[in-house]
Design an enzyme around this catalytic site. Sequence first.
Site, PDB file in Angstrom:
ATOM      1  N   LYS A 156       0.880  -1.182   0.000  1.00 25.00           N
ATOM      2  CA  LYS A 156       0.000   0.000   0.000  1.00 25.00           C
ATOM      3  C   LYS A 156       0.915   1.230   0.000  1.00 25.00           C
ATOM      4  O   LYS A 156       1.150   1.864   1.029  1.00 25.00           O
ATOM      5  CB  LYS A 156      -0.917  -0.055   1.229  1.00 25.00           C
ATOM      6  CG  LYS A 156      -2.127   0.864   1.139  1.00 25.00           C
ATOM      7  CD  LYS A 156      -3.105   0.544   2.248  1.00 25.00           C
ATOM      8  CE  LYS A 156      -3.953   1.741   2.635  1.00 25.00           C
ATOM      9  NZ  LYS A 156      -4.812   2.267   1.602  1.00 25.00           N
TER      10      LYS A 156
HETATM   11  N1  PMP Z   1      -7.827  -1.075  -3.244  1.00 23.81           N
HETATM   12  C1  PMP Z   1      -7.169   0.089  -3.098  1.00 23.81           C
HETATM   13  C2  PMP Z   1      -6.426   0.635  -4.261  1.00 23.81           C
HETATM   14  C3  PMP Z   1      -7.196   0.762  -1.880  1.00 23.81           C
HETATM   15  O1  PMP Z   1      -6.561   1.930  -1.741  1.00 23.81           O
HETATM   16  C4  PMP Z   1      -7.919   0.224  -0.798  1.00 23.81           C
HETATM   17  C5  PMP Z   1      -7.950   0.952   0.526  1.00 23.81           C
HETATM   18  N2  PMP Z   1      -6.875   0.560   1.329  1.00 23.81           N
HETATM   19  C6  PMP Z   1      -8.585  -0.986  -0.993  1.00 23.81           C
HETATM   20  C7  PMP Z   1      -8.514  -1.615  -2.222  1.00 23.81           C
HETATM   21  C8  PMP Z   1      -9.340  -1.626   0.138  1.00 23.81           C
HETATM   22  O2  PMP Z   1      -8.445  -2.085   1.106  1.00 23.81           O
HETATM   23  P1  PMP Z   1      -8.856  -2.261   2.635  1.00 23.81           P
HETATM   24  O3  PMP Z   1     -10.138  -3.007   2.634  1.00 23.81           O
HETATM   25  O4  PMP Z   1      -7.740  -3.021   3.207  1.00 23.81           O
HETATM   26  O5  PMP Z   1      -9.001  -0.896   3.195  1.00 23.81           O
END
Ligand code: PMP
Length: 295
Positions: A156
């Site tokens: 991330k």
């Molecule tokens: N895809 C992207 C590109 C994101 O930025 C996020 C947010 N973190 C998600 C999916 C969803 O991830 P999560 O459920 O872990 O927040």
Amino acid sequence: MFATPFNDRDGYIWIDGQIKPWRDATDHVLSQGLHYGGSVFEGIRSYEGNIFRLHEHTMRLKKSAELLNFKISQSVEEIKDVCKEMLFLNGITDGYIRPIAWRGSERMDLSMEGCTVHCAVACWEWPPYFDTQSGIKLFVSRWRRPGEDFIPLQSKTAASYCMGTLAKTEADNAGYDDAVMLDPDGYVAESSASNIFIVVNGVLKTPKSESCLNGITRQTILQLAKDMGLKAEEDNITPEDLLSADEVFVTGTAAEVTAVIQVDNKKYKYGQITKQLQQAYVALTSDALVLNQAA
Ligand code: PMP
């Protein structure tokens, strides 16, 4: 959308082991984090004082850095404690926590040897990212998600968010709430900051985790679907599959579970399966269920 800019607020931010007044949590303009996308972060929600999936998010933060070849010196447990402390110090029970780690200012070539790694944790009150009651409209973007040989997709990292901001801006300008981003092969990948699910003939489908961030909410929804006896598949989804689906929704820590009521010109009903999973997610994140489970 936000009344107060994020650099000009009251409260406290933890940075490199020190708790600083919010406005003093700054770093030098010449840092690899700022110049070369050398930063990784998390988004975590707290519901009535319970931090949802704190361990999983903190593990992902550490892993995100490793995938970019740098190491956060604080342990998972230390970062988790800081997250709890910052919520407490800022007097927040329902809010959003943003841990971030980035490479410092020791050098301005592209090598990272000798670069320090900084870490900070901020938190703020953040209402739902989207209108979770009425649903949202998505626009299929010309900007694509990169493949795994372009950037480590499970990191991330801020570097990946450059594509997301381009896609979101394009959607904003076209009058939509967010973008659908395709992968390099033209399959549906995810939105600018959330995962995408479709429902076809009662079966839940979501793109394989090879083409998107394997979101913690995505994993939670797949588990909830299993618990509810729903058939769920991770598979390639074409734009045509998306447009002919019965229901569409997005998931993410910020977005939670939000129904999609339109993609380009195609409209969808706010369907039953979306509603059921949305309710199950709200129950899981709420205090009551956490207490029930503990009982
Ligand atoms: N895809 C992207 C590109 C994101 O930025 C996020 C947010 N973190 C998600 C999916 C969803 O991830 P999560 O459920 O872990 O927040």
